[in-house]
Scaffold this motif. Structure first.
Motif, PDB file in Angstrom:
ATOM      1  N   ARG A  65       0.773  -1.356   0.123  1.00 58.78           N
ATOM      2  CA  ARG A  65       0.010  -0.032   0.040  1.00 58.78           C
ATOM      3  C   ARG A  65       0.895   1.280   0.054  1.00 58.78           C
ATOM      4  O   ARG A  65       0.200   2.484   0.153  1.00 58.78           O
ATOM      5  N   VAL A  66       2.130   1.085  -0.166  1.00 55.89           N
ATOM      6  CA  VAL A  66       3.117   2.310  -0.454  1.00 55.89           C
ATOM      7  C   VAL A  66       2.637   3.139  -1.728  1.00 55.89           C
ATOM      8  O   VAL A  66       2.657   4.174  -1.903  1.00 55.89           O
ATOM      9  N   LEU A  67       2.466   2.148  -2.607  1.00 60.53           N
ATOM     10  CA  LEU A  67       2.258   2.770  -3.950  1.00 60.53           C
ATOM     11  C   LEU A  67       0.700   2.806  -4.253  1.00 60.53           C
ATOM     12  O   LEU A  67       0.119   1.588  -4.354  1.00 60.53           O
ATOM     13  N   SER A  68       0.391   3.956  -4.502  1.00 63.92           N
ATOM     14  CA  SER A  68      -1.132   4.133  -4.833  1.00 63.92           C
ATOM     15  C   SER A  68      -1.303   3.797  -6.307  1.00 63.92           C
ATOM     16  O   SER A  68      -2.432   2.900  -6.503  1.00 63.92           O
ATOM     17  N   ARG A  69      -0.530   4.333  -7.158  1.00 65.57           N
ATOM     18  CA  ARG A  69      -0.711   3.897  -8.581  1.00 65.57           C
ATOM     19  C   ARG A  69       0.646   4.321  -9.301  1.00 65.57           C
ATOM     20  O   ARG A  69       1.271   5.118  -8.713  1.00 65.57           O
ATOM     21  N   VAL A  70       0.888   3.670 -10.433  1.00 59.29           N
ATOM     22  CA  VAL A  70       1.794   4.379 -11.292  1.00 59.29           C
ATOM     23  C   VAL A  70       0.902   5.325 -12.211  1.00 59.29           C
ATOM     24  O   VAL A  70      -0.005   4.489 -12.907  1.00 59.29           O
ATOM     25  N   GLY A  71       1.071   6.498 -12.226  1.00 57.10           N
ATOM     26  CA  GLY A  71      -0.149   7.413 -13.059  1.00 57.10           C
ATOM     27  C   GLY A  71       0.416   8.779 -12.987  1.00 57.10           C
ATOM     28  O   GLY A  71       1.750   9.112 -12.796  1.00 57.10           O
ATOM     29  N   ALA A  72      -0.449   9.677 -13.260  1.00 56.05           N
ATOM     30  CA  ALA A  72      -0.312  11.004 -13.559  1.00 56.05           C
ATOM     31  C   ALA A  72      -0.687  11.860 -12.325  1.00 56.05           C
ATOM     32  O   ALA A  72      -2.051  11.574 -11.817  1.00 56.05           O
ATOM     33  N   ALA A  73      -0.008  12.892 -12.015  1.00 57.82           N
ATOM     34  CA  ALA A  73      -0.659  13.996 -11.117  1.00 57.82           C
ATOM     35  C   ALA A  73      -0.940  15.118 -11.869  1.00 57.82           C
ATOM     36  O   ALA A  73      -0.404  15.819 -12.584  1.00 57.82           O
ATOM     37  N   ILE A  74      -2.699  15.187 -11.952  1.00 53.71           N
ATOM     38  CA  ILE A  74      -3.172  16.143 -12.853  1.00 53.71           C
ATOM     39  C   ILE A  74      -3.015  17.710 -12.120  1.00 53.71           C
ATOM     40  O   ILE A  74      -3.428  17.466 -11.112  1.00 53.71           O
ATOM     41  N   ARG A  75      -2.699  18.572 -12.876  1.00 50.15           N
ATOM     42  CA  ARG A  75      -2.459  19.874 -12.302  1.00 50.15           C
ATOM     43  C   ARG A  75      -3.667  20.400 -11.832  1.00 50.15           C
ATOM     44  O   ARG A  75      -4.647  20.411 -12.875  1.00 50.15           O
ATOM     45  N   PRO A  76      -4.064  20.787 -10.446  1.00 48.26           N
ATOM     46  CA  PRO A  76      -5.415  21.346 -10.093  1.00 48.26           C
ATOM     47  C   PRO A  76      -5.590  22.656 -10.964  1.00 48.26           C
ATOM     48  O   PRO A  76      -4.841  23.503 -11.292  1.00 48.26           O
TER      49      PRO A  76
ATOM     50  N   GLU B   2      -6.550  22.908 -25.900  1.00 46.78           N
ATOM     51  CA  GLU B   2      -8.128  22.431 -25.816  1.00 46.78           C
ATOM     52  C   GLU B   2      -8.101  21.007 -25.722  1.00 46.78           C
ATOM     53  O   GLU B   2      -7.303  20.140 -26.352  1.00 46.78           O
ATOM     54  N   LEU B   3      -8.914  20.713 -24.744  1.00 48.77           N
ATOM     55  CA  LEU B   3      -9.336  19.145 -24.595  1.00 48.77           C
ATOM     56  C   LEU B   3     -10.057  18.540 -25.669  1.00 48.77           C
ATOM     57  O   LEU B   3     -11.014  18.958 -25.810  1.00 48.77           O
ATOM     58  N   ASP B   4      -9.669  17.665 -26.291  1.00 45.22           N
ATOM     59  CA  ASP B   4     -10.332  16.928 -27.319  1.00 45.22           C
ATOM     60  C   ASP B   4     -11.055  15.778 -27.031  1.00 45.22           C
ATOM     61  O   ASP B   4     -10.693  15.293 -25.794  1.00 45.22           O
ATOM     62  N   GLU B   5     -11.981  15.184 -27.554  1.00 45.16           N
ATOM     63  CA  GLU B   5     -12.656  14.071 -26.919  1.00 45.16           C
ATOM     64  C   GLU B   5     -11.733  12.874 -26.782  1.00 45.16           C
ATOM     65  O   GLU B   5     -11.780  12.313 -25.607  1.00 45.16           O
ATOM     66  N   GLY B   6     -10.836  12.734 -27.497  1.00 46.21           N
ATOM     67  CA  GLY B   6      -9.423  11.793 -27.257  1.00 46.21           C
ATOM     68  C   GLY B   6      -8.924  12.014 -25.919  1.00 46.21           C
ATOM     69  O   GLY B   6      -8.630  11.099 -25.326  1.00 46.21           O
ATOM     70  N   ASP B   7      -8.568  13.239 -25.628  1.00 42.45           N
ATOM     71  CA  ASP B   7      -7.861  13.452 -24.579  1.00 42.45           C
ATOM     72  C   ASP B   7      -8.530  13.348 -23.255  1.00 42.45           C
ATOM     73  O   ASP B   7      -8.251  12.771 -22.468  1.00 42.45           O
ATOM     74  N   GLY B   8      -9.989  13.708 -23.552  1.00 47.43           N
ATOM     75  CA  GLY B   8     -10.878  13.286 -22.299  1.00 47.43           C
ATOM     76  C   GLY B   8     -10.787  11.676 -21.966  1.00 47.43           C
ATOM     77  O   GLY B   8     -10.911  11.319 -20.873  1.00 47.43           O
ATOM     78  N   ARG B   9     -10.999  10.902 -23.013  1.00 45.71           N
ATOM     79  CA  ARG B   9     -10.865   9.428 -22.966  1.00 45.71           C
ATOM     80  C   ARG B   9      -9.896   9.097 -22.147  1.00 45.71           C
ATOM     81  O   ARG B   9      -9.654   8.006 -21.436  1.00 45.71           O
ATOM     82  N   LEU B  10      -8.851   9.492 -22.693  1.00 44.12           N
ATOM     83  CA  LEU B  10      -7.344   9.083 -22.150  1.00 44.12           C
ATOM     84  C   LEU B  10      -6.937   9.486 -20.679  1.00 44.12           C
ATOM     85  O   LEU B  10      -6.756   8.825 -20.030  1.00 44.12           O
ATOM     86  N   LEU B  11      -7.552  10.793 -20.337  1.00 44.31           N
ATOM     87  CA  LEU B  11      -7.510  11.326 -18.884  1.00 44.31           C
ATOM     88  C   LEU B  11      -8.262  10.457 -18.240  1.00 44.31           C
ATOM     89  O   LEU B  11      -7.820   9.993 -17.149  1.00 44.31           O
ATOM     90  N   GLU B  12      -9.271   9.993 -18.508  1.00 43.06           N
ATOM     91  CA  GLU B  12     -10.246   8.864 -17.798  1.00 43.06           C
ATOM     92  C   GLU B  12      -9.658   7.843 -17.664  1.00 43.06           C
ATOM     93  O   GLU B  12      -9.608   7.077 -16.512  1.00 43.06           O
ATOM     94  N   ALA B  13      -9.188   7.040 -18.612  1.00 42.48           N
ATOM     95  CA  ALA B  13      -8.267   5.813 -18.431  1.00 42.48           C
ATOM     96  C   ALA B  13      -7.211   5.874 -17.756  1.00 42.48           C
ATOM     97  O   ALA B  13      -6.820   5.004 -16.824  1.00 42.48           O
ATOM     98  N   LEU B  14      -6.581   7.152 -17.664  1.00 41.97           N
ATOM     99  CA  LEU B  14      -5.226   7.408 -16.851  1.00 41.97           C
ATOM    100  C   LEU B  14      -5.639   7.355 -15.280  1.00 41.97           C
ATOM    101  O   LEU B  14      -4.809   7.190 -14.393  1.00 41.97           O
ATOM    102  N   GLN B  15      -6.928   7.858 -15.331  1.00 35.48           N
ATOM    103  CA  GLN B  15      -7.128   7.943 -13.508  1.00 35.48           C
ATOM    104  C   GLN B  15      -7.239   6.666 -12.858  1.00 35.48           C
ATOM    105  O   GLN B  15      -6.704   6.791 -11.589  1.00 35.48           O
ATOM    106  N   GLN B  16      -7.215   5.463 -13.184  1.00 31.83           N
ATOM    107  CA  GLN B  16      -6.864   4.177 -12.650  1.00 31.83           C
ATOM    108  C   GLN B  16      -5.557   3.876 -12.676  1.00 31.83           C
ATOM    109  O   GLN B  16      -5.209   2.943 -11.928  1.00 31.83           O
ATOM    110  N   GLY B  17      -4.732   4.550 -13.208  1.00 33.32           N
ATOM    111  CA  GLY B  17      -3.197   4.168 -13.270  1.00 33.32           C
ATOM    112  C   GLY B  17      -2.736   3.404 -14.399  1.00 33.32           C
ATOM    113  O   GLY B  17      -3.707   2.657 -15.046  1.00 33.32           O
ATOM    114  N   LEU B  18      -1.509   3.044 -14.612  1.00 34.05           N
ATOM    115  CA  LEU B  18      -1.048   2.348 -15.544  1.00 34.05           C
ATOM    116  C   LEU B  18      -1.022   1.022 -14.901  1.00 34.05           C
ATOM    117  O   LEU B  18      -0.597   0.817 -13.846  1.00 34.05           O
TER     118      LEU B  18
END
Lengths: 166, 174
Positions: A65-76, B2-18
């Protein structure tokens, strides 16, 4: 299940023991994940190990549980809308209200803090109307008011966190 | 940019992590309905456009032994907030530093920073150092230690509107 980890004290669970490779991964790759088809192989090469060892080390970090994920920090503030919200919840209602707040997909961090305002959570949504709707919904369902503290300026560039391995 | 529709889908997929597999961007592309090459091209654009601060390991401080986590808040005169915020953000123990809109009279504080330390004394020591070195004597401030973490995961900015509220059982940490 909704997590209710104790933040401090009790449990006696010391810090997780990590391998040298796991520490190197944390030190070296909180940012700059290679944008090449096989990023873990590129990381392995940089650290002088095999790709399979990097993957195994990362899986171990995830299990610990140290690693939440490998991913991106999106700028707020760049995508969608977000805010920090706080509530002063009577102590006897805290578990109930925290669980209610946790259940929103729009809430991604939710902490109890030592203060009259004792419940603090971050809400993100596709747009400002949606965000406002979530805050009103929480107020309506709990009968408590929500302090809405939107971001005005970010001073910190999130570059990861330097861990002191003492 | 600008965010296009593909960017939106990618960001959504990215939220779960790689995924932790050999070709994670290809897998991400499958989630987002695009090729590995297109994923990589868009991620380069996200970096260049400043939408993404960083990509890499997102770790939990608590599990690394940083057991004391405090939100430190300051009520600064409006004309001093930016200068103090920028200076504060450069300290290594400050992990986040934001100006937020205050909500007086209940909440007069306009500068927020997060500080992680191995224990409370360490965090309070950091506070004292900030007061001393930034000349913040007399500025109203409070330290709010967190005592319980109910939820911690990546933000889902882009989920559709129709799924709320989630069933509580689905609201665990990522």
């Amino acid at each position: 299940m909704a997590s209710t980890d104790s933040e401090e004290g009790g449990g006696g669970d010391g810090p997780v023991r990590l391998s040298a490779l796991q520490r190197s991964l944390i030190d070296g790759f909180q940012r700059g994940l290679p944008l090449t088809p096989r990023p873990y192989a590129a990381m392995a090469e940089a650290l002088g190990v095999r790709e399979s060892e990097v993957l195994e080390a990362l899986r171990g970090l995830q299990e610990a549980r140290v690693l939440s994920r490998v991913g991106a920090a999106i700028r707020p503030g760049t995508v969608g809308a977000g805010t920090l919200a706080a509530m002063a919840v009577p102590p006897e209602r805290l578990d109930e209200v925290a669980a209610l707040v946790n259940a929103y997909g729009e809430v991604n961090h939710n902490y109890r803090r030592e203060h009259v305002y004792n419940l603090w959570f971050v809400v993100t949504a596709p747009d400002a109307d949606h965000l406002e709707e979530v805050l009103r919904d929480i107020e309506g369902r709990t009968g408590l008011s929500v302090l809405n503290l939107p971001l005005e300026e970010a001073y910190h560039i999130d570059l990861g966190f330097p861990v002191q391995w003492s | 940019m600008e965010l296009d529709e593909g960017d939106g889908r990618l960001l959504e997929a990215l939220q779960q992590g790689l995924p932790l597999t050999s070709r994670p961007y290809e897998a991400l592309g499958r989630r987002a309905g695009m090729s590995e090459t297109e994923v990589l091209r868009r991620l380069e654009r996200f970096h260049a456009g400043g939408w993404i601060n960083r990509m890499g390991l997102i770790v939990r401080h608590h599990e690394l032994g940083y057991r004391a986590n405090a939100m430190m808040v300051w009520a600064l005169p409006p004309e001093r907030v930016s200068e103090v915020g920028r200076t504060m953000a450069r300290y290594p123990f400050v992990t986040l530093c934001y100006r937020r809109r205050p909500s007086p009279p209940e909440w007069p504080y306009n500068l927020f920073c997060m500080i992680h330390g191995r224990d409370r004394e360490a965090v309070l020591g950091h506070r004292d150092r900030l007061v001393e070195e930034l000349g913040l004597h007399g500025i109203p401030q409070e330290v709010l230690f967190s005592t319980r973490r109910f939820k911690q995961r990546g933000a889902w900015y882009l989920q559709g509107g129709g799924r709320r509220p989630e069933r509580p059982a689905a609201a665990g940490e990522a």
